[in-house]
Design a protein around this motif. Structure first.
Motif, PDB file in Angstrom:
ATOM      1  N   LEU A  40       0.809  -1.220   0.000  1.00 14.28           N
ATOM      2  CA  LEU A  40       0.000   0.000   0.000  1.00 14.28           C
ATOM      3  C   LEU A  40       0.847   1.278   0.000  1.00 14.28           C
ATOM      4  O   LEU A  40       0.305   2.358   0.189  1.00 14.28           O
ATOM      5  CB  LEU A  40      -0.934  -0.001   1.211  1.00 14.28           C
ATOM      6  N   PHE A  41       2.163   1.149  -0.203  1.00 15.44           N
ATOM      7  CA  PHE A  41       3.064   2.306  -0.295  1.00 15.44           C
ATOM      8  C   PHE A  41       2.951   3.210   0.943  1.00 15.44           C
ATOM      9  O   PHE A  41       2.913   4.436   0.841  1.00 15.44           O
ATOM     10  CB  PHE A  41       2.769   3.117  -1.563  1.00 15.44           C
ATOM     11  N   LEU A  42       2.895   2.585   2.119  1.00 15.71           N
ATOM     12  CA  LEU A  42       2.681   3.359   3.339  1.00 15.71           C
ATOM     13  C   LEU A  42       3.837   4.316   3.633  1.00 15.71           C
ATOM     14  O   LEU A  42       3.631   5.404   4.165  1.00 15.71           O
ATOM     15  CB  LEU A  42       2.443   2.428   4.532  1.00 15.71           C
ATOM     16  N   ALA A  43       5.059   3.916   3.285  1.00 19.03           N
ATOM     17  CA  ALA A  43       6.204   4.807   3.511  1.00 19.03           C
ATOM     18  C   ALA A  43       6.032   6.107   2.740  1.00 19.03           C
ATOM     19  O   ALA A  43       6.321   7.199   3.259  1.00 19.03           O
ATOM     20  CB  ALA A  43       7.499   4.104   3.114  1.00 19.03           C
ATOM     21  N   GLY A  44       5.566   6.008   1.520  1.00 17.97           N
ATOM     22  CA  GLY A  44       5.349   7.204   0.708  1.00 17.97           C
ATOM     23  C   GLY A  44       4.241   8.083   1.255  1.00 17.97           C
ATOM     24  O   GLY A  44       4.311   9.316   1.200  1.00 17.97           O
ATOM     25  N   ILE A  45       3.205   7.448   1.803  1.00 12.42           N
ATOM     26  CA  ILE A  45       2.084   8.206   2.364  1.00 12.42           C
ATOM     27  C   ILE A  45       2.541   8.967   3.606  1.00 12.42           C
ATOM     28  O   ILE A  45       2.196  10.134   3.798  1.00 12.42           O
ATOM     29  CB  ILE A  45       0.923   7.256   2.696  1.00 12.42           C
ATOM     30  N   VAL A  46       3.341   8.293   4.435  1.00 10.92           N
ATOM     31  CA  VAL A  46       3.886   8.945   5.637  1.00 10.92           C
ATOM     32  C   VAL A  46       4.772  10.117   5.244  1.00 10.92           C
ATOM     33  O   VAL A  46       4.689  11.212   5.831  1.00 10.92           O
ATOM     34  CB  VAL A  46       4.667   7.936   6.489  1.00 10.92           C
ATOM     35  N   ASN A  47       5.606   9.920   4.249  1.00 14.04           N
ATOM     36  CA  ASN A  47       6.505  10.977   3.786  1.00 14.04           C
ATOM     37  C   ASN A  47       5.714  12.177   3.266  1.00 14.04           C
ATOM     38  O   ASN A  47       6.060  13.337   3.545  1.00 14.04           O
ATOM     39  CB  ASN A  47       7.422  10.429   2.693  1.00 14.04           C
ATOM     40  N   ALA A  48       4.655  11.899   2.519  1.00 10.26           N
ATOM     41  CA  ALA A  48       3.815  12.977   1.994  1.00 10.26           C
ATOM     42  C   ALA A  48       3.157  13.745   3.139  1.00 10.26           C
ATOM     43  O   ALA A  48       3.107  14.986   3.120  1.00 10.26           O
ATOM     44  CB  ALA A  48       2.753  12.400   1.064  1.00 10.26           C
ATOM     45  N   TRP A  49       2.677  13.020   4.149  1.00 10.47           N
ATOM     46  CA  TRP A  49       2.040  13.650   5.309  1.00 10.47           C
ATOM     47  C   TRP A  49       3.001  14.611   5.998  1.00 10.47           C
ATOM     48  O   TRP A  49       2.638  15.735   6.340  1.00 10.47           O
ATOM     49  CB  TRP A  49       1.559  12.566   6.272  1.00 10.47           C
ATOM     50  N   LYS A  50       4.240  14.162   6.193  1.00 14.27           N
ATOM     51  CA  LYS A  50       5.223  14.980   6.890  1.00 14.27           C
ATOM     52  C   LYS A  50       5.621  16.211   6.088  1.00 14.27           C
ATOM     53  O   LYS A  50       6.116  17.199   6.646  1.00 14.27           O
ATOM     54  CB  LYS A  50       6.449  14.137   7.235  1.00 14.27           C
ATOM     55  N   LYS A  51       5.394  16.167   4.780  1.00 10.82           N
ATOM     56  CA  LYS A  51       5.680  17.316   3.933  1.00 10.82           C
ATOM     57  C   LYS A  51       4.465  18.234   3.783  1.00 10.82           C
ATOM     58  O   LYS A  51       4.509  19.205   3.025  1.00 10.82           O
ATOM     59  CB  LYS A  51       6.147  16.845   2.554  1.00 10.82           C
ATOM     60  N   GLY A  52       3.389  17.878   4.489  1.00  8.10           N
ATOM     61  CA  GLY A  52       2.189  18.718   4.448  1.00  8.10           C
ATOM     62  C   GLY A  52       1.174  18.327   3.403  1.00  8.10           C
ATOM     63  O   GLY A  52       0.182  19.038   3.199  1.00  8.10           O
ATOM     64  N   ASN A  53       1.405  17.191   2.734  1.00  9.84           N
ATOM     65  CA  ASN A  53       0.452  16.709   1.726  1.00  9.84           C
ATOM     66  C   ASN A  53      -0.431  15.641   2.367  1.00  9.84           C
ATOM     67  O   ASN A  53      -0.028  14.484   2.504  1.00  9.84           O
ATOM     68  CB  ASN A  53       1.205  16.147   0.518  1.00  9.84           C
ATOM     69  N   ASP A  54      -1.621  16.025   2.762  1.00 14.31           N
ATOM     70  CA  ASP A  54      -2.519  15.137   3.498  1.00 14.31           C
ATOM     71  C   ASP A  54      -3.318  14.258   2.542  1.00 14.31           C
ATOM     72  O   ASP A  54      -4.433  14.601   2.142  1.00 14.31           O
ATOM     73  CB  ASP A  54      -3.459  15.962   4.373  1.00 14.31           C
ATOM     74  N   VAL A  55      -2.734  13.119   2.171  1.00 17.63           N
ATOM     75  CA  VAL A  55      -3.451  12.178   1.314  1.00 17.63           C
ATOM     76  C   VAL A  55      -4.248  11.175   2.147  1.00 17.63           C
ATOM     77  O   VAL A  55      -4.892  10.283   1.593  1.00 17.63           O
ATOM     78  CB  VAL A  55      -2.473  11.423   0.379  1.00 17.63           C
ATOM     79  N   ILE A  56      -4.203  11.304   3.456  1.00 18.50           N
ATOM     80  CA  ILE A  56      -4.941  10.397   4.348  1.00 18.50           C
ATOM     81  C   ILE A  56      -6.318  10.954   4.654  1.00 18.50           C
ATOM     82  O   ILE A  56      -7.337  10.286   4.436  1.00 18.50           O
ATOM     83  CB  ILE A  56      -4.162  10.167   5.659  1.00 18.50           C
ATOM     84  N   CYS A  57      -6.371  12.195   5.118  1.00 19.11           N
ATOM     85  CA  CYS A  57      -7.637  12.802   5.533  1.00 19.11           C
ATOM     86  C   CYS A  57      -8.118  13.919   4.607  1.00 19.11           C
ATOM     87  O   CYS A  57      -9.218  14.450   4.792  1.00 19.11           O
ATOM     88  CB  CYS A  57      -7.527  13.353   6.950  1.00 19.11           C
ATOM     89  N   ARG A  58      -7.306  14.285   3.629  1.00 20.89           N
ATOM     90  CA  ARG A  58      -7.677  15.288   2.629  1.00 20.89           C
ATOM     91  C   ARG A  58      -8.069  16.623   3.254  1.00 20.89           C
ATOM     92  O   ARG A  58      -8.869  17.373   2.678  1.00 20.89           O
ATOM     93  CB  ARG A  58      -8.823  14.761   1.762  1.00 20.89           C
ATOM     94  N   GLN A  59      -7.542  16.890   4.440  1.00 22.98           N
ATOM     95  CA  GLN A  59      -7.851  18.137   5.156  1.00 22.98           C
ATOM     96  C   GLN A  59      -9.357  18.356   5.273  1.00 22.98           C
ATOM     97  O   GLN A  59      -9.863  19.487   5.219  1.00 22.98           O
ATOM     98  CB  GLN A  59      -7.194  19.337   4.460  1.00 22.98           C
ATOM     99  N   ALA A  60     -10.063  17.281   5.454  1.00 24.96           N
ATOM    100  CA  ALA A  60     -11.517  17.348   5.542  1.00 24.96           C
ATOM    101  C   ALA A  60     -11.953  17.987   6.857  1.00 24.96           C
ATOM    102  O   ALA A  60     -11.295  17.817   7.892  1.00 24.96           O
ATOM    103  CB  ALA A  60     -12.116  15.948   5.437  1.00 24.96           C
ATOM    104  N   PRO A  61     -13.060  18.706   6.855  1.00 24.09           N
ATOM    105  CA  PRO A  61     -13.551  19.329   8.085  1.00 24.09           C
ATOM    106  C   PRO A  61     -14.323  18.379   8.995  1.00 24.09           C
ATOM    107  O   PRO A  61     -14.639  18.745  10.127  1.00 24.09           O
ATOM    108  CB  PRO A  61     -14.462  20.446   7.567  1.00 24.09           C
ATOM    109  N   ALA A  62     -14.623  17.169   8.508  1.00 21.18           N
ATOM    110  CA  ALA A  62     -15.376  16.221   9.335  1.00 21.18           C
ATOM    111  C   ALA A  62     -15.183  14.806   8.813  1.00 21.18           C
ATOM    112  O   ALA A  62     -14.851  14.590   7.641  1.00 21.18           O
ATOM    113  CB  ALA A  62     -16.866  16.572   9.346  1.00 21.18           C
TER     114      ALA A  62
END
Length: 287
Positions: free
Chosen positions: A162-184
């Motif tokens: 699932l390319f989790l390392a890449g997702i974590v790296n993106a999160w730490k760079k401010g690219n929220d591909v997990i929660c999409r900066q959703a309000p709820a």
């Protein structure tokens, strides 16, 4: 206490409720009599409300709902087939949201609507956890990232798949591909044991998704939330999901930041006849 109460003054003794009850809880001894609860089936009632829905005079109440009456509706109030088709076809997975909150009260109304979705034996086992600010959703994302980092460190095969390392790296760079900066986010969960808890939860989530779209909200299935909840006790605790329960559905919610103007194509369903059966094969979603 009897599960079904029938007002003799309103009842027309038409036996519609008797014929409609899926578990034969109601019965009549002789034609023209007021229906009664079968003495051996008092505990069989699943509170589906079919008896209330079919009664033309509103003579029936279910004791489980403390005297609430059925709400009449007319055929004219129903959307036509074209409107329903348009609602379904215009639903999009929204990944960009306006910085505008949706309150837990508003989401609660959607959850109430979703309670009308079908469930096995009408068990209605689905509960929800709602986070109604972007800050709370971000906190959830942090807990999910912590789980992802653990999976990467352990060299779990799922992490590579699932390319989790890449997702974590993106999160730490401010690219929220997990929660999409959703309000709820609304997370649906149910007991692990039951009649059909997983299917019930997915159906309820999909029903809420369509109800949200009809209200002008955007949604996106929160796949990483459900995935992390399946493996991480910390995620379950954060979402207040009790022991022996599992999350099977989750939606990010918010007001769409993008306006969609057209309905994209899908492959036409084509039947193949085989021995008197009709098979509609999925067409692989490839380039």
């Amino acid at each position: 206490m009897l599960p079904v109460i029938i007002d003799a003054k309103l009842c027309k003794a038409d036996e519609l409720c008797v014929n409609e009850c899926p578990l034969s809880v109601l019965t009549v001894e002789e034609k023209g009599q007021i229906p009664t609860v079968h003495p051996k089936k008092t505990n069989y009632c699943i509170n589906c409300g079919h008896c209330m829905a079919v009664c033309p005079t509103g003579a029936i109440t279910l004791t489980a709902f403390e005297g609430q009456k059925a709400v009449p509706f007319s055929k004219e109030e129903l959307p036509d087939a074209a409107s329903v088709e348009t609602l379904i076809k215009t639903r999009r997975s929204v990944r960009k949201f306006k910085k505008k909150n949706i309150s837990s009260v508003e989401i609660g109304e959607l959850i109430h609507t979703a309670a009308y979705s079908p469930s096995g034996h009408n068990a209605q086992p689905v509960s929800w956890t709602v986070l109604d600010t972007a800050e709370k959703v971000h906190e959830l994302g942090e807990v999910i990232v912590e789980w992802m980092e653990d999976m990467v460190r352990q060299k779990n095969p799922l992490a590579e798949k699932l390319f989790l390392a890449g997702i974590v790296n993106a999160w730490k760079k401010g690219n929220d591909v997990i929660c999409r900066q959703a309000p709820a986010v609304a997370v649906a969960w149910a007991p692990k044991q039951g009649i059909t808890p997983q299917a019930d939860t997915v159906i309820a989530t999909n029903t809420l998704e369509l109800a949200a779209h009809a209200q002008g909200y955007g949604t996106c299935w929160a796949g990483y939330v459900v995935l992390a909840a399946a493996y991480s006790q910390k995620v379950l605790d954060f979402l207040a999901i009790p022991a022996e329960h599992m999350a099977h559905g989750a939606l990010f919610l918010g007001y769409p930041a993008v306006k969609y103007r057209a309905i994209p194509p899908r492959h036409k369903a084509v039947a193949e006849e085989k021995d008197g059966k009709f098979v509609f094969r999925a067409k692989p979603n490839t380039h």
